[in-house]
Write a protein that holds these residues in place. Structure first.
Motif, PDB file in Angstrom:
ATOM      1  N   GLN A   2       0.802  -1.222   0.000  1.00 52.80           N
ATOM      2  CA  GLN A   2       0.000   0.000   0.000  1.00 52.80           C
ATOM      3  C   GLN A   2       0.840   1.280   0.000  1.00 52.80           C
ATOM      4  OE1 GLN A   2      -2.589  -0.249   3.412  1.00 52.80           O
ATOM      5  NE2 GLN A   2      -3.665  -2.076   2.661  1.00 52.80           N
ATOM      6  N   LEU A   3       2.149   1.145   0.138  1.00 51.42           N
ATOM      7  CA  LEU A   3       2.977   2.319   0.383  1.00 51.42           C
ATOM      8  C   LEU A   3       3.001   3.297  -0.783  1.00 51.42           C
ATOM      9  CD1 LEU A   3       6.054   0.936   2.354  1.00 51.42           C
ATOM     10  CD2 LEU A   3       4.018   2.093   3.220  1.00 51.42           C
ATOM     11  N   ARG A   4       3.094   2.795  -1.998  1.00 52.72           N
ATOM     12  CA  ARG A   4       3.162   3.722  -3.137  1.00 52.72           C
ATOM     13  C   ARG A   4       1.901   4.574  -3.242  1.00 52.72           C
ATOM     14  NH1 ARG A   4       5.008   2.086  -8.979  1.00 52.72           N
ATOM     15  NH2 ARG A   4       3.867   0.168  -8.577  1.00 52.72           N
ATOM     16  N   ASP A   5       0.747   3.938  -3.144  1.00 50.17           N
ATOM     17  CA  ASP A   5      -0.512   4.687  -3.234  1.00 50.17           C
ATOM     18  C   ASP A   5      -0.644   5.669  -2.082  1.00 50.17           C
ATOM     19  OD1 ASP A   5      -1.245   3.435  -5.565  1.00 50.17           O
ATOM     20  OD2 ASP A   5      -2.519   1.927  -4.582  1.00 50.17           O
ATOM     21  N   LYS A   6      -0.226   5.234  -0.898  1.00 49.90           N
ATOM     22  CA  LYS A   6      -0.301   6.121   0.263  1.00 49.90           C
ATOM     23  C   LYS A   6       0.651   7.299   0.090  1.00 49.90           C
ATOM     24  CE  LYS A   6      -0.330   6.046   5.323  1.00 49.90           C
ATOM     25  NZ  LYS A   6      -0.218   5.196   6.537  1.00 49.90           N
ATOM     26  N   ALA A   7       1.850   7.028  -0.426  1.00 50.85           N
ATOM     27  CA  ALA A   7       2.820   8.097  -0.646  1.00 50.85           C
ATOM     28  C   ALA A   7       2.284   9.128  -1.632  1.00 50.85           C
ATOM     29  CB  ALA A   7       4.133   7.510  -1.146  1.00 50.85           C
ATOM     30  N   LYS A   8       1.681   8.675  -2.714  1.00 47.33           N
ATOM     31  CA  LYS A   8       1.106   9.596  -3.702  1.00 47.33           C
ATOM     32  C   LYS A   8       0.023  10.464  -3.072  1.00 47.33           C
ATOM     33  CE  LYS A   8       1.819   6.395  -7.567  1.00 47.33           C
ATOM     34  NZ  LYS A   8       1.156   5.535  -8.573  1.00 47.33           N
ATOM     35  N   ARG A   9      -0.830   9.830  -2.268  1.00 51.34           N
ATOM     36  CA  ARG A   9      -1.915  10.565  -1.636  1.00 51.34           C
ATOM     37  C   ARG A   9      -1.383  11.624  -0.672  1.00 51.34           C
ATOM     38  NH1 ARG A   9      -6.422  13.170  -1.964  1.00 51.34           N
ATOM     39  NH2 ARG A   9      -7.809  12.977  -0.173  1.00 51.34           N
ATOM     40  N   LEU A  10      -0.380  11.267   0.127  1.00 49.65           N
ATOM     41  CA  LEU A  10       0.187  12.213   1.082  1.00 49.65           C
ATOM     42  C   LEU A  10       0.874  13.370   0.355  1.00 49.65           C
ATOM     43  CD1 LEU A  10       1.628   9.706   3.719  1.00 49.65           C
ATOM     44  CD2 LEU A  10      -0.459  11.105   3.906  1.00 49.65           C
ATOM     45  N   ALA A  11       1.526  13.060  -0.753  1.00 45.08           N
ATOM     46  CA  ALA A  11       2.153  14.119  -1.550  1.00 45.08           C
ATOM     47  C   ALA A  11       1.104  15.068  -2.103  1.00 45.08           C
ATOM     48  CB  ALA A  11       2.978  13.506  -2.678  1.00 45.08           C
ATOM     49  N   GLU A  12       0.005  14.515  -2.606  1.00 45.17           N
ATOM     50  CA  GLU A  12      -1.080  15.336  -3.149  1.00 45.17           C
ATOM     51  C   GLU A  12      -1.695  16.243  -2.088  1.00 45.17           C
ATOM     52  OE1 GLU A  12      -3.723  12.420  -4.645  1.00 45.17           O
ATOM     53  OE2 GLU A  12      -2.552  11.996  -6.458  1.00 45.17           O
ATOM     54  N   LEU A  13      -1.750  15.746  -0.858  1.00 43.83           N
ATOM     55  CA  LEU A  13      -2.366  16.505   0.233  1.00 43.83           C
ATOM     56  C   LEU A  13      -1.450  17.597   0.777  1.00 43.83           C
ATOM     57  CD1 LEU A  13      -4.111  13.605   2.203  1.00 43.83           C
ATOM     58  CD2 LEU A  13      -5.219  15.384   0.833  1.00 43.83           C
ATOM     59  N   GLY A  14      -0.176  17.560   0.400  1.00 36.47           N
ATOM     60  CA  GLY A  14       0.719  18.631   0.819  1.00 36.47           C
ATOM     61  C   GLY A  14       1.846  18.242   1.746  1.00 36.47           C
ATOM     62  N   ALA A  15       2.161  16.962   1.853  1.00 38.77           N
ATOM     63  CA  ALA A  15       3.317  16.565   2.657  1.00 38.77           C
ATOM     64  C   ALA A  15       4.570  17.223   2.099  1.00 38.77           C
ATOM     65  CB  ALA A  15       3.478  15.042   2.651  1.00 38.77           C
ATOM     66  N   GLY A  16       5.443  17.677   3.002  1.00 39.14           N
ATOM     67  CA  GLY A  16       6.679  18.287   2.549  1.00 39.14           C
ATOM     68  C   GLY A  16       7.721  17.260   2.161  1.00 39.14           C
ATOM     69  N   ALA A  17       7.688  16.116   2.857  1.00 39.73           N
ATOM     70  CA  ALA A  17       8.629  15.029   2.589  1.00 39.73           C
ATOM     71  C   ALA A  17       8.049  13.751   3.168  1.00 39.73           C
ATOM     72  CB  ALA A  17       9.997  15.329   3.199  1.00 39.73           C
ATOM     73  N   LEU A  18       8.627  12.645   2.750  1.00 43.11           N
ATOM     74  CA  LEU A  18       8.225  11.337   3.276  1.00 43.11           C
ATOM     75  C   LEU A  18       9.355  10.766   4.096  1.00 43.11           C
ATOM     76  CD1 LEU A  18       6.722   9.820   0.001  1.00 43.11           C
ATOM     77  CD2 LEU A  18       5.431  10.825   1.906  1.00 43.11           C
ATOM     78  N   LEU A  19       9.078  10.424   5.340  1.00 45.58           N
ATOM     79  CA  LEU A  19      10.050   9.742   6.189  1.00 45.58           C
ATOM     80  C   LEU A  19       9.878   8.235   5.997  1.00 45.58           C
ATOM     81  CD1 LEU A  19      12.175   9.909   8.532  1.00 45.58           C
ATOM     82  CD2 LEU A  19      10.227   9.631  10.091  1.00 45.58           C
ATOM     83  N   VAL A  20      10.968   7.548   5.653  1.00 41.79           N
ATOM     84  CA  VAL A  20      10.888   6.114   5.387  1.00 41.79           C
ATOM     85  C   VAL A  20      11.917   5.379   6.238  1.00 41.79           C
ATOM     86  CG1 VAL A  20      11.041   4.300   3.643  1.00 41.79           C
ATOM     87  CG2 VAL A  20      10.133   6.552   3.018  1.00 41.79           C
ATOM     88  N   ASN A  21      11.461   4.376   6.985  1.00 35.90           N
ATOM     89  CA  ASN A  21      12.357   3.490   7.727  1.00 35.90           C
ATOM     90  C   ASN A  21      12.911   2.456   6.744  1.00 35.90           C
ATOM     91  OD1 ASN A  21      12.105   4.489  10.506  1.00 35.90           O
ATOM     92  ND2 ASN A  21       9.982   3.841  10.336  1.00 35.90           N
ATOM     93  N   VAL A  22      13.975   2.840   6.061  1.00 41.82           N
ATOM     94  CA  VAL A  22      14.420   2.117   4.872  1.00 41.82           C
ATOM     95  C   VAL A  22      14.885   0.702   5.171  1.00 41.82           C
ATOM     96  CG1 VAL A  22      16.049   2.112   2.957  1.00 41.82           C
ATOM     97  CG2 VAL A  22      15.023   4.265   3.717  1.00 41.82           C
ATOM     98  N   VAL A  23      15.704   0.519   6.186  1.00 37.43           N
ATOM     99  CA  VAL A  23      16.240  -0.815   6.458  1.00 37.43           C
ATOM    100  C   VAL A  23      15.131  -1.751   6.923  1.00 37.43           C
ATOM    101  CG1 VAL A  23      17.919  -2.132   7.817  1.00 37.43           C
ATOM    102  CG2 VAL A  23      18.510   0.142   6.953  1.00 37.43           C
ATOM    103  N   ALA A  24      14.194  -1.229   7.693  1.00 41.24           N
ATOM    104  CA  ALA A  24      13.078  -2.062   8.163  1.00 41.24           C
ATOM    105  C   ALA A  24      12.200  -2.512   6.998  1.00 41.24           C
ATOM    106  CB  ALA A  24      12.248  -1.294   9.187  1.00 41.24           C
ATOM    107  N   TYR A  25      11.962  -1.613   6.044  1.00 37.00           N
ATOM    108  CA  TYR A  25      11.119  -1.948   4.894  1.00 37.00           C
ATOM    109  C   TYR A  25      11.904  -2.611   3.761  1.00 37.00           C
ATOM    110  CZ  TYR A  25       6.697   0.229   6.285  1.00 37.00           C
ATOM    111  OH  TYR A  25       5.502   0.516   6.904  1.00 37.00           O
ATOM    112  N   GLY A  26      13.169  -2.241   3.610  1.00 34.21           N
ATOM    113  CA  GLY A  26      13.984  -2.794   2.535  1.00 34.21           C
ATOM    114  C   GLY A  26      14.360  -1.737   1.512  1.00 34.21           C
ATOM    115  N   PHE A  27      15.571  -1.841   0.984  1.00 38.42           N
ATOM    116  CA  PHE A  27      16.055  -0.856   0.005  1.00 38.42           C
ATOM    117  C   PHE A  27      15.231  -0.875  -1.277  1.00 38.42           C
ATOM    118  CE2 PHE A  27      19.799  -1.338   2.725  1.00 38.42           C
ATOM    119  CZ  PHE A  27      20.150  -0.016   2.917  1.00 38.42           C
TER     120      PHE A  27
END
Length: 415
Positions: free
Chosen positions: A226-251
């Protein structure tokens, strides 16, 4: 001691070269190296018929170098081994890269992945940062100084109104970014979308008084699919940046987000869980690979890592190596470093000396713990920046800057 047993000279763009640090008997190093080169590529060589050998030769790893660096170490010598892996074995995912160069080998006793060299053509297959240093500066309108970022604290369990109040206090200090705490996953009281909308409204309200609109780096959480769709939605709503726990989720999750043109905001990479990979000097993967080289390849625009000043630290040498990955001239945009832990206003002159102006001053306790509250905590950082830019000592600048004076009184100042 540096005693080269064997070294190759013809590594080319067809190979990824991994350097390992290990402990073994001196008389078995060559056999160990050959075993790694073959074991992580074609599995066996001696048992293959000649026709099959010709068929798989292009996929076989090879030993590039063996160097003894400590022949008096207890339990065997300490050595570095360089192994070249054919790019033809990879599919340009981080899963294939990491499994190839350190998969089952990571479980084979005392061995550490120290360095990783990728040819430029392979590097180009990874997305790299979408914004990078220049793009982040342009997006947030910050030039000629470090960015200042405040870390959201005490998130879990608060109502949306309470969270908005806390965001507003941080924004009142003029900080460029307010980022979620990386452990903020619960959306019981306020979803990520609700926070983005409410914080943006609050940021505009504060900006009417301060003249500067603070951006919000929202923690991107949820099931991977679900992350890609959620990221797009948050960007559309005005998020300044996305914080990602990269190692936990994977590169590869980060790379998937970075490749998507519809995710039009910078990505802030958090190092949570990474210590499990780099924490030991004798096992795992070097910190500069995990938090520098791979983060940049995967698409981080800003990268958080332990600073040299707090209780959780990488140390000076590891930090220099990490920065070299983030800032080297290459096929991808450069990454904005965000040293974290132990950052306070009195440290700003040292941060300038250690990192220059292309960095993020990333503070949690150094803002929230200010005696005057979070707004004065943010202001103290800007007072310190102004002093450094004017060639003034922090103590002299603090004479007519109460926010900086209170910060120095509490935490001190480095000359």
């Amino acid at each position: 001691m540096d005693d080269t047993i064997h070294a190759g000279t013809d590594t080319d763009s067809r190979y990824v070269v991994a350097t390992y640090r290990l402990r073994d008997r001196a008389d078995t190093l060559e056999a160990r190296a050959e075993g790694i080169a073959i074991g992580l590529t074609i599995g066996t060589w001696t048992d293959l018929p000649n026709a099959r050998k010709a068929q798989v030769a292009a996929h076989c790893g090879r030993v590039e170098g063996i160097r003894v660096i400590d022949e008096a170490a207890p339990g065997g010598v300490i050595a570095e081994i360089d192994i070249a892996y054919p790019v033809a074995n990879l599919d340009t995912t981080f899963a294939s890269l990491l499994t190839t160069v350190f998969g089952k080998l990571s479980m084979d006793g005392e061995i550490r992945l120290q360095r990783l060299h990728l040819p430029e053509d392979l590097e180009r297959a990874y997305p790299g940062p979408k914004f990078g240093v220049s793009g982040v500066r342009e997006r947030f309108g910050v030039y000629g100084r470090p960015l200042v970022m405040s870390i959201f604290k005490a998130c879990a369990g608060l109502t949306l109104d309470e969270l908005v109040d806390q965001f507003g206090e941080q924004a009142a200090g003029g900080v460029d970014l307010v980022k979620d705490d990386e452990i903020f996953f619960s959306e019981v009281h306020a979803s990520a979308a609700e926070r983005v909308v409410a914080y943006r409204e609050k940021a505009r309200e504060v900006a009417a008084q301060t003249g500067r609109e603070t951006a919000y780096a929202v923690n991107l959480t949820g099931p991977v699919h679900q992350l890609r769709d959620k990221a797009k939605r948050l960007a559309e709503l005005g998020a300044g940046a996305l914080l990602v726990n990269v190692v936990a989720y994977g590169f590869d999750v980060l790379a998937d987000l970075a490749r998507d043109p519809d995710i039009s905001v910078p990505i802030l990479a958090h190092p949570a869980v990474s210590g499990a990979l780099y924490g030991s000097p004798n096992y795992g993967i070097a910190a500069d690979i995990v938090l520098g080289q791979l983060m940049r390849l995967a698409g981080a625009d800003m990268g958080i890592f332990p600073s040299m000043y707090g209780s959780v630290t990488l140390g000076g040498e590891a930090t220099e190596q990490l920065l070299a990955h983030l800032r080297k001239d290459g096929v991808h945009r450069k990454v904005l470093p965000a040293p974290s832990a132990g950052i306070y206003p009195g440290l700003v002159p040292q941060l300038y000396r250690d990192f220059g102006i292309d960095l993020i001053l990333n503070a949690g306790g150094g803002i929230h713990g200010h005696p005057g509250g979070a707004s004065m905590g943010g202001q103290a950082f800007f007072d310190a920046i102004s002093a450094v830019q004017q060639g003034q000592s922090l103590q002299a600048a603090a004479v007519d800057k109460p926010a900086l004076a209170a910060a120095i009184a509490k935490w001190g100042a480095r000359a």
